[in-house]
Design an enzyme around this catalytic site. Structure first.
Site, PDB file in Angstrom:
ATOM      1  N   GLU A 278      -4.125   0.282 -68.156  1.00  6.74           N
ATOM      2  CA  GLU A 278      -2.676   0.321 -68.043  1.00  6.74           C
ATOM      3  C   GLU A 278      -2.078  -0.388 -69.262  1.00  6.74           C
ATOM      4  OE1 GLU A 278      -0.959  -1.520 -64.560  1.00  6.74           O
ATOM      5  OE2 GLU A 278       0.957  -0.576 -64.922  1.00  6.74           O
TER       6      GLU A 278
ATOM      7  N   GLY B 155      -2.142 -10.930 -66.056  1.00 11.29           N
ATOM      8  CA  GLY B 155      -2.689 -11.674 -64.922  1.00 11.29           C
ATOM      9  C   GLY B 155      -3.893 -10.993 -64.293  1.00 11.29           C
TER      10      GLY B 155
ATOM     11  N   MET C 205      -5.407  -6.670 -62.897  1.00 12.40           N
ATOM     12  CA  MET C 205      -5.160  -5.230 -62.911  1.00 12.40           C
ATOM     13  C   MET C 205      -5.742  -4.568 -61.669  1.00 12.40           C
ATOM     14  SD  MET C 205      -3.817  -2.743 -64.429  1.00 12.40           S
ATOM     15  CE  MET C 205      -3.840  -1.141 -63.617  1.00 12.40           C
TER      16      MET C 205
ATOM     17  N   ASN D   3      -6.978  -1.707 -60.732  1.00 13.91           N
ATOM     18  CA  ASN D   3      -7.830  -0.525 -60.773  1.00 13.91           C
ATOM     19  C   ASN D   3      -8.439  -0.227 -59.401  1.00 13.91           C
ATOM     20  OD1 ASN D   3      -7.706  -0.873 -63.743  1.00 13.91           O
ATOM     21  ND2 ASN D   3      -9.023  -2.613 -63.278  1.00 13.91           N
TER      22      ASN D   3
ATOM     23  N   HIS E 160      -1.131  -9.575 -54.721  1.00 12.58           N
ATOM     24  CA  HIS E 160      -0.415  -8.566 -55.510  1.00 12.58           C
ATOM     25  C   HIS E 160      -1.314  -7.360 -55.830  1.00 12.58           C
ATOM     26  CE1 HIS E 160       2.680  -7.334 -58.543  1.00 12.58           C
ATOM     27  NE2 HIS E 160       1.610  -6.787 -59.121  1.00 12.58           N
ATOM     28  N   GLU E 161      -2.477  -7.630 -56.396  1.00 14.28           N
ATOM     29  CA  GLU E 161      -3.359  -6.513 -56.792  1.00 14.28           C
ATOM     30  C   GLU E 161      -3.850  -5.755 -55.571  1.00 14.28           C
ATOM     31  OE1 GLU E 161      -2.943  -6.024 -59.797  1.00 14.28           O
ATOM     32  OE2 GLU E 161      -2.304  -8.052 -60.328  1.00 14.28           O
TER      33      GLU E 161
ATOM     34  N   HIS F 272      -1.196  -3.390 -54.293  1.00 15.97           N
ATOM     35  CA  HIS F 272      -1.053  -2.194 -55.134  1.00 15.97           C
ATOM     36  C   HIS F 272      -1.875  -1.021 -54.597  1.00 15.97           C
ATOM     37  CE1 HIS F 272       1.507  -2.861 -58.542  1.00 15.97           C
ATOM     38  NE2 HIS F 272       0.812  -3.849 -59.075  1.00 15.97           N
TER      39      HIS F 272
HETATM   40  N1  TRP Z   1      -0.394  -3.582 -63.229  1.00 11.63           N
HETATM   41  C1  TRP Z   1      -0.723  -4.953 -63.549  1.00 11.63           C
HETATM   42  C2  TRP Z   1      -0.110  -5.796 -62.463  1.00 11.63           C
HETATM   43  O1  TRP Z   1       1.049  -5.967 -62.377  1.00 11.63           O
HETATM   44  C3  TRP Z   1      -0.188  -5.375 -64.873  1.00 11.63           C
HETATM   45  C4  TRP Z   1      -1.123  -5.344 -66.010  1.00 11.63           C
HETATM   46  C5  TRP Z   1      -2.336  -5.881 -66.072  1.00 11.63           C
HETATM   47  C6  TRP Z   1      -0.880  -4.816 -67.293  1.00 11.63           C
HETATM   48  N2  TRP Z   1      -2.855  -5.707 -67.332  1.00 11.63           N
HETATM   49  C7  TRP Z   1      -1.969  -5.077 -68.084  1.00 11.63           C
HETATM   50  C8  TRP Z   1       0.176  -4.163 -67.858  1.00 11.63           C
HETATM   51  C9  TRP Z   1      -2.048  -4.697 -69.412  1.00 11.63           C
HETATM   52  C10 TRP Z   1       0.122  -3.771 -69.173  1.00 11.63           C
HETATM   53  C11 TRP Z   1      -0.978  -4.037 -69.943  1.00 11.63           C
HETATM   54  O2  TRP Z   1      -0.755  -6.254 -61.599  1.00 11.63           O
HETATM   55 ZN    ZN Z   2       1.552  -5.239 -60.415  1.00 12.34          ZN
END
Ligand code: TRP
Ligand code: ZN
Length: 868
Positions: free
Chosen positions: A120, A260, A262, A264, A296-297, A300
């Site tokens: 991302e 912070g 991600m 996935n 949070h993750e 998602h």
């Molecule tokens: N989607 C991630 C979150 O909010 C955000 C994120 C993690 C991200 N790594 C990144 C966004 C690198 C841009 C680039 O939990």
């Molecule tokens: Zn997020």
């Protein structure tokens, strides 16, 4: 610059010409030359037979269509155009990439000894040529091949379906993810880890294996992350009726990470800062941060993954909503008031600042050059406030009905912010037509309120005016639909029921016009209004409260947030008036009544310690700076310091008594114990500014049996410039030099050191064995804290702070533009300082602008800031 980066506009959204339904990926992992084979099943959607794929920094090794070499293509720096494709085909693309040279930490890179990915927003195009956009959803099958001894764990999304041995001591594992997903949710990890394992039984009775992967030797530091994950899974079932949907959930902690964490699918990759914790290495704040980011993750998985975004302009669809969910999670598990206070501080500080900066944008931006620049407090935190306002307007039950409808309509697809609002509207019957403006209008509305009491008629009226000043990118503003939560109090502290024509009126008023009057009747006496309760909208409130009314509300408001807010408004009045005094060469003054109000808070035995600690915290320099068109850095610092000293001196006995009463024999991390430490350490922070400060702080540092108390002592020594600072800092650095994550706390104190020679020390600290500009956590701790939280030194009149910023940004521009682009933010606000400082900052921005390899991330911000 080679080519001027081009902007994309939300209004230009077009469906893709093709889609990809399935993809088989094979990674042959090697440090400097990894081969990626991607076999995609491509389907044409309209008449277009040319397929344009995204790709960056790739070496194309082979291209085949339905198994045969294909030559009708052209590749350039950022795309691969393939012509005359059959309407359906199997497309094979082989690319070569260099993970070890990847310091930008996007795509496939090495973190310490492990391979990991960050896709991302647009990192997948650094792995293979692909339709790198969130509205293309495919089923992934991924095979990872690597040396068995160095990389015993080979991970990807979904379920492990096959594994085996290969030549030369290598092995492979094949993963399959049954849920179609956009490529930004793809992940791969290969390395050697310790694994903390547990399991969770969902409420429908399915077993889910839980695995937290950490660097070898860190196993006992993974416990809190695991506990938080289980709590999150349970909470989402109970509050949102949402269950996990795979047999395995993995979390991997890595040391090199731009953000912070991600989300996935099935394989979260985390900044180790949000996983690793034990009582010797982590503060209470770190524990709460882990709980919130793990939550949070996890959340998602439904809000982001099962329903994803149609395009990146819709980012707040998943981020605003998921932040709302993680805030609710933390509030349900811990103190709702303390969570609300801290969330509101973020809005009033960094978010209001962003809204009035050259980077201002609506929570759903209209124009983007580099998507990474839009992972902002506006999209995330203001986005969450917008969801929270809908929650306030609908109530929990109707809001949950709206969530159900949203999933019914959009599960498995890529949706828009409009889809979300429509679901809320349809499920509840509440009209959100005007409310939608919150998605397209940037800037912070100011609500100016005037009250009038008519003793004869026994009516009370509130006249509310809303004004949103023009922002950098949007001149015309319209009135918003603002939920305005109020309460009226009688002098004896009882609540006056809101009535109109004899009928009771809801306490959330619908402010919809530029100017509007609300009249209440049967009001027997002149009431004291509590306004914008719970911060029911992300706006600035202006109402001329007297000191007496504010001290009244600090005691009598029914709701803790309202009490805190009254305290903040009282402090704000005196910060403002004292700034003027300091500017006129006069001394800072705080009346006895104000000191007494805070004495009352400190001595109250009804209030929770955690809440008292929040009541006693002065607004920070950044938040105060946001109140001014032209910021007087030094005057604000002088006032905040003097007020702290005065409160410390006048309340010394009370601080001291509270400090000693709250001493804990044993360290535990339940919310009650955390609250007691917070208050005790808040007392220490004040006492540091009194005579007994130095010995007290030193004694706490020496006696501390946990990181919270250690850090509190060290910060107090730092903030109050105590003589014991040097000794304590040296002791800590000797003890923790081997552990970068623990050293980050020390780097932050070097960065925020208020001493005059701070910059010199910071430059020397860059040579510390634990420091590296290649590591984003280290960089943010030492450098980021200097830029953002050392106002007097960073904005030194000599300009040395700005010159240092320029040097660092030029270096990071090449190695990690995403980190550089976050660090530059304070410089973008140069127009808010005096002319001499403006000129100095502008010079640094212009030097950056003239660089011939300026990254698009910095290009976007620098050009915006320099536009008049
Ligand atoms: N989607 C991630 C979150 O909010 C955000 C994120 C993690 C991200 N790594 C990144 C966004 C690198 C841009 C680039 O939990
Ligand atoms: Zn997020």
């Amino acid at each position: 610059m080679a080519q001027t980066p081009q902007a994309k506009y939300r209004k230009d959204y077009k469906q893709p010409s093709h889609t990809i339904t399935d993809i088989e990926l094979t990674f042959d992992l090697h440090d400097t030359a990894t081969t990626v084979t991607a076999v995609s099943y491509v389907k044409q959607l309209g008449d277009e037979t040319t397929l344009v794929l995204d790709g960056e920094g790739l070496t194309l090794e082979a291209l085949k269509v339905d198994g045969a070499d294909w030559s009708d293509y052209t590749a350039d720096e950022s795309s691969l155009e393939i012509r005359e494709l059959p309407a359906q085909c199997e497309l094979t693309i082989v690319t070569l990439i260099n993970p070890e040279a990847n310091t930008a930490l996007e795509g496939l890179y090495k973190s310490g000894g492990a391979f990991c990915t960050q896709c991302e927003a647009e990192g997948f195009r650094r792995i293979t040529y692909y339709l790198d956009r969130p509205d293309v959803l495919a089923k992934y099958t991924t095979t990872v091949i690597a040396d068995k001894e160095t990389y015993p764990f080979l991970l990807s999304n979904g379920n492990r379906i096959e594994e085996g041995l290969a030549d030369n001591g290598r092995h492979w594992v094949k993963w399959q993810d049954p849920h179609p997903k956009p490529c930004y949710l793809f992940a791969l990890v290969a390395g050697d880890f310790d694994v903390r394992r547990d399991q969770y039984q969902t409420k429908s009775g399915r077993n889910v294996a839980l695995e937290v992967f950490v660097d070898k030797g860190n196993l006992e530091r993974a416990n809190h992350a695991m506990v938080s994950l289980i709590n999150a899974m349970k909470w989402d079932e109970e509050r949102f009726d949402l269950e996990y949907d795979l047999d395995i959930y993995m979390v991997v902690a890595v040391d090199f990470f731009n953000m912070g964490a991600m989300e996935n699918k099935g394989l979260n990759v985390f900044n180790s800062k949000y996983v690793l914790a034990n009582d010797q290495t982590a503060t209470d704040g770190d524990y709460l941060g882990i709980e919130s980011v793990i939550g949070h993750e996890y959340f998602h998985n439904w809000t982001g993954n099962r329903v994803t975004c149609r395009d990146w302009f819709q980012l707040s669809l998943k981020e605003g909503l998921t932040v709302f969910r993680d805030q609710e999670f933390s509030s349900d598990l811990g103190s709702r008031a303390v969570n609300r206070i801290n969330n509101v501080r973020v809005i009033r500080g960094p978010q209001f600042a962003e809204d009035s900066s050259p980077m201002s944008h609506p929570i759903r931006p209209e124009k983007v050059i580099e998507m990474n620049n839009f992972y902002t407090v506006t999209v995330y935190e203001k986005g969450s406030e917008v969801i929270r306002m809908m929650h306030t307007l609908l109530g929990e039950a109707a809001f949950q009905k709206g969530m159900k409808l949203y999933f019914e309509r959009h599960d498995g697809t890529a949706a828009t912010c409009e889809d979300f609002v429509a679901a809320m509207e349809d499920a509840s019957g509440v009209d959100l037509k005007q409310f939608r403006l919150w998605y397209s209008q940037s800037g912070t509305p100011t609500l100016t309120v005037q009250s009038q009491y008519d003793a004869q008629a026994k009516t009370y009226s509130l006249t509310v005016e809303q004004v949103t000043e023009p922002t950098h990118e949007q001149k015309d503003k319209q009135p918003l639909h603002i939920p305005f939560d109020i309460e009226l109090y009688a002098a004896d502290g009882t609540v006056i029921e809101l009535q109109r024509n004899g009928k009771s009126v809801h306490n959330v008023l619908d402010v919809k016009e530029a100017k509007q009057t609300f009249v209440f009747d049967n009001v027997a006496e002149q009431p004291i209004p509590s306004l914008l309760r719970e911060f029911s909208a992300p706006v600035k409130l202006e109402y001329e409260y007297s000191d007496e009314e504010l001290t009244f509300l600090m005691v009598h408001a029914r709701n803790e947030f309202a009490r805190w807010d009254a305290g903040q408004m009282l402090l704000a009045k005196y910060i403002r008036s004292n700034v003027i005094k300091v500017q006129n060469g006069q001394a800072v003054e705080l009346p006895e009544t104000v000191v007494d109000a805070f004495r009352g808070v400190l001595l109250s035995d009804e209030l929770e310690p955690a809440f008292v600690a929040e009541m006693l915290a002065l607004p920070g320099h950044n938040e105060v700076s946001g109140w001014y068109k032209c910021v007087d850095v030094d005057a604000i610092a002088t006032v905040l310091h003097a007020m702290k000293v005065q409160l410390a001196t006048e309340l010394e006995d009370e601080f001291s008594a509270t400090y000693h009463t709250l001493k804990q024999a044993e360290y535990t991390i339940d919310h009650a114990a955390i609250g007691q430490r917070a208050l005790r350490n808040s007392c220490l922070g004040y006492l540091a500014f009194t005579e007994q400060g130095n010995p007290l702080v030193k004694a706490q540092y020496q006696a501390a049996n946990n990181m919270t108390d250690t850090m509190a002592a060290m910060s107090a020594a730092n903030n109050a410039k105590l003589t014991c600072r040097a000794e304590i800092m040296a002791d800590y650095s000797e003890k923790w030099a081997h552990d970068g994550l623990v050293m980050d706390k020390w780097f932050i104190l070097q960065g925020t050191n208020p001493a005059e020679n701070a910059l010199q020390t910071i430059k020397e600290t860059m040579n510390h064995e634990a420091f590296s500009l290649k590591n984003p956590n280290r960089t943010r701790s030492l450098i980021g804290s200097f830029f953002n939280n050392n106002p007097v030194n960073f904005h030194a009149k000599s300009g040395e702070g700005y010159r240092f910023a320029g040097e660092i940004l030029r270096e990071l521009n090449s190695s990690n533009p995403q980190v550089a682009s976050r660090l530059i933010d304070p410089l973008l606000k140069f127009r808010r300082y005096d002319e001499a400082r403006q000129a100095l900052i502008k010079k640094e921005l212009e030097t950056l602008k003239a660089m011939d390899n300026l990254a698009r991330d910095l290009f976007e911000k620098v050009t915006k800031a320099l536009e008049a």
